[in-house]
Design a protein around this motif. Structure first.
Motif, PDB file in Angstrom:
ATOM      1  N   UNK A 352       1.064  -0.825  -0.097  1.00  0.00           N
ATOM      2  CA  UNK A 352      -0.184   0.043  -0.034  1.00  0.00           C
ATOM      3  C   UNK A 352       0.780   1.161   0.299  1.00  0.00           C
ATOM      4  N   UNK A 353       1.541   1.347   0.886  1.00  0.00           N
ATOM      5  CA  UNK A 353       2.617   2.276   0.759  1.00  0.00           C
ATOM      6  C   UNK A 353       3.606   2.333  -0.807  1.00  0.00           C
ATOM      7  N   UNK A 354       3.806   1.503  -0.819  1.00  0.00           N
ATOM      8  CA  UNK A 354       4.873   1.574  -2.376  1.00  0.00           C
ATOM      9  C   UNK A 354       4.316   2.479  -3.253  1.00  0.00           C
ATOM     10  N   UNK A 363       4.841   4.262   7.034  1.00  0.00           N
ATOM     11  CA  UNK A 363       4.553   2.092   6.487  1.00  0.00           C
ATOM     12  C   UNK A 363       5.294   1.671   8.128  1.00  0.00           C
ATOM     13  N   UNK A 364       6.938   2.164   8.594  1.00  0.00           N
ATOM     14  CA  UNK A 364       7.774   1.147   9.669  1.00  0.00           C
ATOM     15  C   UNK A 364       6.685   1.428  10.548  1.00  0.00           C
ATOM     16  N   UNK A 365       6.103   2.921  10.983  1.00  0.00           N
ATOM     17  CA  UNK A 365       4.875   2.666  12.368  1.00  0.00           C
ATOM     18  C   UNK A 365       4.173   1.675  12.706  1.00  0.00           C
ATOM     19  N   UNK A 366       4.061   1.716  11.636  1.00  0.00           N
ATOM     20  CA  UNK A 366       2.507   0.451  11.251  1.00  0.00           C
ATOM     21  C   UNK A 366       3.215  -0.901  11.241  1.00  0.00           C
ATOM     22  N   UNK A 367       4.013  -1.061  10.473  1.00  0.00           N
ATOM     23  CA  UNK A 367       4.694  -2.725  10.865  1.00  0.00           C
ATOM     24  C   UNK A 367       5.564  -2.103  12.613  1.00  0.00           C
ATOM     25  N   UNK A 368       5.892  -1.902  13.111  1.00  0.00           N
ATOM     26  CA  UNK A 368       6.144  -1.953  14.022  1.00  0.00           C
ATOM     27  C   UNK A 368       5.510  -2.705  15.374  1.00  0.00           C
ATOM     28  N   UNK A 369       4.160  -1.697  15.280  1.00  0.00           N
ATOM     29  CA  UNK A 369       2.917  -1.862  15.852  1.00  0.00           C
ATOM     30  C   UNK A 369       1.493  -3.158  15.363  1.00  0.00           C
ATOM     31  N   UNK A 370       2.112  -3.760  14.366  1.00  0.00           N
ATOM     32  CA  UNK A 370       1.447  -4.846  13.980  1.00  0.00           C
ATOM     33  C   UNK A 370       2.601  -6.004  13.787  1.00  0.00           C
ATOM     34  N   UNK A 371       3.869  -5.711  14.637  1.00  0.00           N
ATOM     35  CA  UNK A 371       4.740  -6.804  14.448  1.00  0.00           C
ATOM     36  C   UNK A 371       4.159  -6.988  16.488  1.00  0.00           C
ATOM     37  N   UNK A 372       4.040  -5.871  16.684  1.00  0.00           N
ATOM     38  CA  UNK A 372       4.023  -6.140  18.192  1.00  0.00           C
ATOM     39  C   UNK A 372       2.939  -6.256  18.460  1.00  0.00           C
ATOM     40  N   UNK A 373       1.842  -6.734  17.883  1.00  0.00           N
ATOM     41  CA  UNK A 373       0.688  -7.007  18.217  1.00  0.00           C
ATOM     42  C   UNK A 373       0.140  -8.691  17.941  1.00  0.00           C
ATOM     43  N   UNK A 374       1.641  -8.818  17.098  1.00  0.00           N
ATOM     44  CA  UNK A 374       1.019  -9.995  17.113  1.00  0.00           C
ATOM     45  C   UNK A 374       1.542 -11.559  18.205  1.00  0.00           C
TER      46      UNK A 374
END
Length: 376
Positions: A352-354, A363-374
């Protein structure tokens, strides 16, 4: 009493044909029948293993599922007493981290039967040699000669590969996915590449990209980061024969960091024939089978003996020897219960970001949030 086992694998000549060929030999050898069904690559990457374990005795899985399947108690551990020598041989013959990728919480849940990582595919009739540097790939991409699979989960797989290649692999434990400096650098590399290739790449997986490059009249000369499919290295498989090489380096560490793929053979915890299923799993993962009938039927073996065998390499243009360095230096993804939901979500966020031309920070903020939530 005759025994019939049901197995599930994935729908590609590389995934299905060797299982059928080996099952025929096993039936002749033992009298046990193994009937194989197949499912699409997208299903293979996302379909719940627990559901498959209710219907099948043998299941071909990929390693990021092991945390989830352990929590669901749907597989039998393969490290049974009395077969330690066989397992020691399989571990010693692991290609890269393939064998340990199926080990979780002290138990072995599958044996590698197919070893793969992100490698490079190229057309030897269009390029004198495979690119070894990212900037060479970018030059080819701007000339319309490159594809990159970005369909989920492959945008994330390339993101992971580039981070590991730069020497700062994505996290596998709770916390941020990646440090900010590396994250921005990786995302910018992907932005540059995505901007230079056909937008249809966002809908392509490695098979679709390989098919496009291998079709008659294709101008595509290189897929720099893709899961290698040995079938395309066979003469006559498609109009254009593909060659395979180690990945082009974005940093100074050489062709390492490809995100590990491949498959393993697992046994359902719900099978009525655990001994027969275990025997088949040990047999098909063995050196003799992997470098013999498994490879001969178009499989991509998971055993080092096959990867090093000149007779296995000859018909596929040295596929195994020419990608071994990348596989030995592969990045092993997280495998915790929760990762499999994160993987497509994170890949879609990168794409989506690309597509939208977003900057790296959001994008990186969302990836960090998603990863932590996993991990929750």
């Amino acid at each position: 009493m005759s025994v019939t086992l049901k197995g599930m694998t994935w729908s590609h000549p590389r995934g299905y044909d060797p299982m059928v060929a080996c099952a025929k030999l096993w039936q002749e050898k033992t009298g046990v029948t193994v009937h194989w069904d197949k499912r699409s690559l997208q299903d293979f990457e996302s379909f719940p293993v627990d559901d498959l374990a209710r219907a099948y005795d043998l299941i071909v899985i990929d390693h990021p599922h092991v945390g989830q399947v352990t929590a669901e108690n749907c597989l039998l551990p393969l490290d049974v007493p009395g077969r330690e020598a066989e397992r020691a041989e399989l571990e010693k013959a692991s290609v890269g981290p393939s064998y340990r990728s199926y080990r979780w919480q002290g138990r072995q849940w599958a044996f590698p039967i197919d070893a793969a990582t992100q490698v490079q595919a190229f057309r030897p009739d269009l390029l004198p040699a495979a690119p070894t540097r990212f900037d060479e790939v970018l030059e080819l991409a701007r000339a319309g000669k490159v594809l990159i699979p970005l369909r989920s989960p492959h945008a994330l797989m390339t993101f992971d590969t580039l981070a590991a290649n730069l020497g700062h692999p994505c996290a596998t434990q709770p916390g941020d996915l990646l440090d900010e400096i590396t994250g921005h650098r990786v995302y910018r590399l992907m932005q540059d590449l995505a901007a230079a290739v056909d937008p249809t790449c966002f809908d392509m997986d490695p098979i679709a990209a390989s098919e496009r490059m291998a079709e008659a009249g294709s101008p595509i000369a290189c897929i720099p980061y893709t899961y290698g499919y040995v079938s395309y290295a066979l003469e006559g498989f498609r109009p254009n024969r593909l060659a395979f090489a180690n990945i082009p380096a974005a940093g100074s560490n050489g062709p390492v960091g490809g995100t590990l793929g491949g498959t393993g053979i697992a046994v359902s915890a719900r099978t009525q024939y655990p001994q027969e299923a275990l025997d088949f799993a040990y047999w098909i993962a063995s050196a003799e089978v992997q470098r013999g009938p498994y490879a001969a039927a178009g499989g991509q073996p998971g055993h080092a003996t096959a990867w090093e065998d000149p007779e296995v390499n000859r018909p596929v243009g040295g596929f195994y020897l020419n990608t071994r360095a990348t596989l030995e230096g592969s990045y092993l993804r997280p495998r915790h219960d929760g990762y499999m939901a994160y993987q497509p979500e994170a890949s879609d966020r990168i794409s989506q970001g690309l597509r939208k031309g977003e900057g790296a920070a959001s994008v990186l903020a969302d990836l960090n949030r998603m990863f932590q939530a996993s991990f929750r």
